[in-house]
Design a protein around this motif. Structure first.
Motif, PDB file in Angstrom:
ATOM      1  N   LYS A 145       0.817  -1.211   0.000  1.00  0.00           N
ATOM      2  CA  LYS A 145       0.000   0.000   0.000  1.00  0.00           C
ATOM      3  C   LYS A 145       0.858   1.272   0.000  1.00  0.00           C
ATOM      4  O   LYS A 145       0.362   2.357   0.296  1.00  0.00           O
ATOM      5  CB  LYS A 145      -0.930  -0.005   1.218  1.00  0.00           C
TER       6      LYS A 145
ATOM      7  N   LYS B  61       2.286   2.060   7.331  1.00  0.00           N
ATOM      8  CA  LYS B  61       1.029   2.342   8.031  1.00  0.00           C
ATOM      9  C   LYS B  61      -0.178   1.877   7.216  1.00  0.00           C
ATOM     10  O   LYS B  61      -1.094   1.225   7.733  1.00  0.00           O
ATOM     11  CB  LYS B  61       0.945   3.830   8.340  1.00  0.00           C
ATOM     12  N   SER B  62      -0.194   2.208   5.931  1.00  0.00           N
ATOM     13  CA  SER B  62      -1.325   1.815   5.074  1.00  0.00           C
ATOM     14  C   SER B  62      -1.392   0.295   4.926  1.00  0.00           C
ATOM     15  O   SER B  62      -2.473  -0.302   4.895  1.00  0.00           O
ATOM     16  CB  SER B  62      -1.189   2.477   3.696  1.00  0.00           C
TER      17      SER B  62
ATOM     18  N   LYS C 227      -2.836  -1.220   8.015  1.00  0.00           N
ATOM     19  CA  LYS C 227      -4.288  -1.000   8.095  1.00  0.00           C
ATOM     20  C   LYS C 227      -5.046  -2.101   7.361  1.00  0.00           C
ATOM     21  O   LYS C 227      -6.112  -2.552   7.800  1.00  0.00           O
ATOM     22  CB  LYS C 227      -4.647   0.360   7.509  1.00  0.00           C
TER      23      LYS C 227
END
Length: 457
Positions: A280, A284-285, A288
Motif C-alpha cells: 500500500k 502504516k497503510s 491498516k
C-alpha cells in the motif's frame, strides 16, 4: 413380568395372546360343561314328563303296568322311560316293585321312605326328583293325585346313564373342536406377533443406520396405525438430521472459504513487510489492510460463536424477563442515526414490553438495521406496536425488492445478498425470534422491503 419384559417383543406378544386364549378356553370349557349338562338334564326330564303324560292320556280311568316286563329291560335300554305305580299304604308291594330297579333291600326301603315324604310334601301334580343309588342315578318324575295324597302315585323314570352318555359324547367332540381351534389360534397368535414386530424390526435397522450417519435412505412404511405414525416421526427426524448435516457441511465450507481469503491477504502482506515491501506504499497503510482483514475474521468468528450460543440456548426452556422495547430500540437507532450514507430514520414506537433477553433483542435490531442500511436508498422506517394478542416490530427500507424466489430462504445461514457480508445476521435473527415463540418474514412493499417480527403476548 420382569422376566417377560426382557424377552423379545414378538415373544411377549405371543405369550400374552396365548395366556388370553387359554383363559378364554378354560372359561368356555367350564361354561359349556355346566350348560350342556344342565341342558341334557332338563331334556331328560321333559322326555319323562312327555312319556308320562301320553301314558295318562291313553289310560281310561287308571292303568295297570306289567312291572316284570318293564323292569326286566331297564338295565339294557338306558333310553327307555319306565313307569311304576306305588300305593302310599302298601309298603311290601312297593318294596317289591322298587327292588326291580334297586336290588338292595335296605337301599330300596330307604328310597321308599323318601318317596313317601316327597309325595306328602309335593305341592304340584308332578314334580322332578333325582335319586343316587349303588347302581347309578335315577331321574324321575312323580305324579301325585288325590286331595289327601294317600292313594296311588305314579313314578316315571330314566337312568342317568343315558344323560351321561349324551353329555360325554357331545362334550368330547366339542373339546376336540376347541383344542383344534386352540392350536390354530396359538399358531395364528404366533404369526400375528411376528407380523406386528416385523415393521418394528425394520425401523430398528433404519434407526441403527441413522445412528451411524447413513441417513440418506428414506423411511416409508405404508401403515396408518401407531407403527405408521412412529415411522413418520422417525422419517421427520431423519430429514431434520440430513438438513442439519447439510447445514453443518455448508457452514464448514463457507467458513473455510470466508476465512481463507483474509488469511491469504494477511499472510501475503506480512511476507511483503518482512521483505521490506509495502503493497500500500507505506507501512502504516499496509498494516491498516492487515488490521481490516483481521477485524473481518474476528467478526466472522464472533458471529459463528453467537450462532452456536443461540442454538444451545434454544434447546432449553428458560424463564425470560420482559424488556422495554421502546427504550432499547431508541438507543440502538440513535447509534445508527448518523451514518455515512445519509439514510434518514422515521420511528413510531409504542411503549411496550416484550419477553426476552435485552442482549438478544439488541442483536435482532442491530442485524436488521445493519442489513437495511446496506440496501436502503434514503429511508429506514421503524414501527413497533401491539394489539390484544400480538406484538409487532416492522423495519422498512426503501431499497430494491427481494426476488420472490429468495423471500423464503433469505433467513438461511450463509445466504448472502449482493451487499451482504457473511450471511449469518438474518439467520441469527430468526433463531432468536423463534426462541421466544415468535416469527419473522420479509415482505416486498411498493417501493422497498419490510422485515416484520410477530411475537405472541
Amino acid at each position: 413380568m420382569k422376566k417377560l419384559k426382557n424377552r423379545p417383543l414378538a415373544t411377549q406378544i405371543w405369550i400374552i395372546f396365548t395366556l388370553v386364549i387359554i383363559i378364554v378356553f378354560v372359561l368356555l370349557s367350564v361354561y359349556f360343561s355346566l350348560t350342556i349338562r344342565s341342558f341334557f338334564t332338563n331334556e331328560i326330564y321333559k322326555t319323562i314328563e312327555t312319556a308320562q303324560e301320553k301314558l295318562i292320556q291313553k289310560s281310561t280311568g287308571g292303568y295297570d303296568l306289567n312291572e316284570e316286563e318293564n323292569t326286566a329291560t331297564v338295565s339294557n335300554d338306558i333310553r327307555a322311560v319306565k313307569h311304576m305305580r306305588l300305593n302310599y299304604n302298601k309298603s311290601e308291594a312297593n318294596i317289591v316293585k322298587i327292588q326291580k330297579i334297586i336290588p338292595d333291600n335296605i337301599e330300596a326301603e330307604s328310597f321308599l321312605k323318601k318317596l313317601k315324604k316327597q309325595v306328602k310334601s309335593q305341592t304340584n301334580t308332578t314334580q322332578r326328583y333325582v335319586q343316587s343309588t349303588s347302581s347309578g342315578r335315577i331321574l324321575y318324575v312323580m305324579r301325585a293325585t288325590g286331595i289327601n295324597k294317600k292313594g296311588n302315585f305314579e313314578i316315571s323314570y330314566m337312568w342317568d346313564t343315558y344323560r351321561n352318555s349324551l353329555y360325554t359324547s357331545l362334550i368330547g367332540r366339542l373339546f376336540s373342536v376347541m383344542i383344534i381351534a386352540l392350536i390354530i389360534c396359538l399358531i395364528g397368535a404366533k404369526y400375528m406377533a411376528q407380523k406386528l414386530v416385523l415393521p418394528l424390526r425394520e425401523l430398528q435397522g433404519r434407526v441403527k443406520k441413522i445412528g451411524i450417519r447413513q441417513w440418506h435412505e428414506s423411511i416409508d412404511i405404508d401403515r396408518n396405525d401407531e407403527i405408521g405414525e412412529l415411522s413418520k416421526s422417525i422419517e421427520d427426524m431423519r430429514k431434520e438430521l440430513v438438513k442439519q448435516d447439510e447445514y453443518e457441511q455448508t457452514m464448514l465450507q463457507k467458513t473455510s472459504h470466508d476465512l481463507k481469503t483474509p488469511l491469504m491477504v494477511i499472510r501475503s502482506y506480512a511476507h511483503a513487510v518482512e521483505d521490506g515491501i509495502y503493497p500500500k506504499g507505506d507501512l502504516k497503510s499496509t498494516m491498516k489492510v492487515i488490521d481490516y482483514e483481521t477485524q473481518k475474521m474476528q467478526k466472522r468468528v464472533n458471529g459463528l460463536l453467537y450462532l452456536t450460543k443461540i442454538k444451545y440456548m434454544s434447546k432449553y426452556k428458560n424463564e425470560f424477563k420482559k424488556t422495554n422495547i421502546k427504550d432499547l430500540a431508541e438507543g440502538i437507532i440513535e447509534s445508527f442515526f448518523y451514518n455515512n450514507k445519509g439514510i434518514k430514520f422515521e420511528i413510531e414506537i409504542e411503549d411496550i414490553k416484550v419477553i426476552g433477553d435485552e442482549e438478544q433483542w439488541t442483536v435482532v435490531f442491530e442485524n436488521i438495521i445493519e442489513n437495511g442500511l446496506r440496501y436502503a436508498k434514503t429511508l429506514i422506517r421503524i414501527n413497533i406496536y401491539e394489539d390484544d394478542k400480538q406484538q409487532y416490530i416492522s423495519i422498512y427500507n426503501d431499497g430494491e425488492k427481494i426476488p420472490d424466489d429468495r423471500l423464503e430462504n433469505i433467513f438461511w445461514a450463509f445466504n448472502k445478498g449482493n451487499e451482504g457480508n457473511f450471511g449469518l445476521g438474518l439467520d441469527i435473527v430468526k433463531r432468536i425470534v423463534s426462541m421466544y415463540n415468535g416469527s419473522i418474514k420479509a415482505q416486498n412493499e411498493d417501493s422497498g422491503v419490510s422485515f416484520i417480527v410477530i411475537i405472541m403476548k
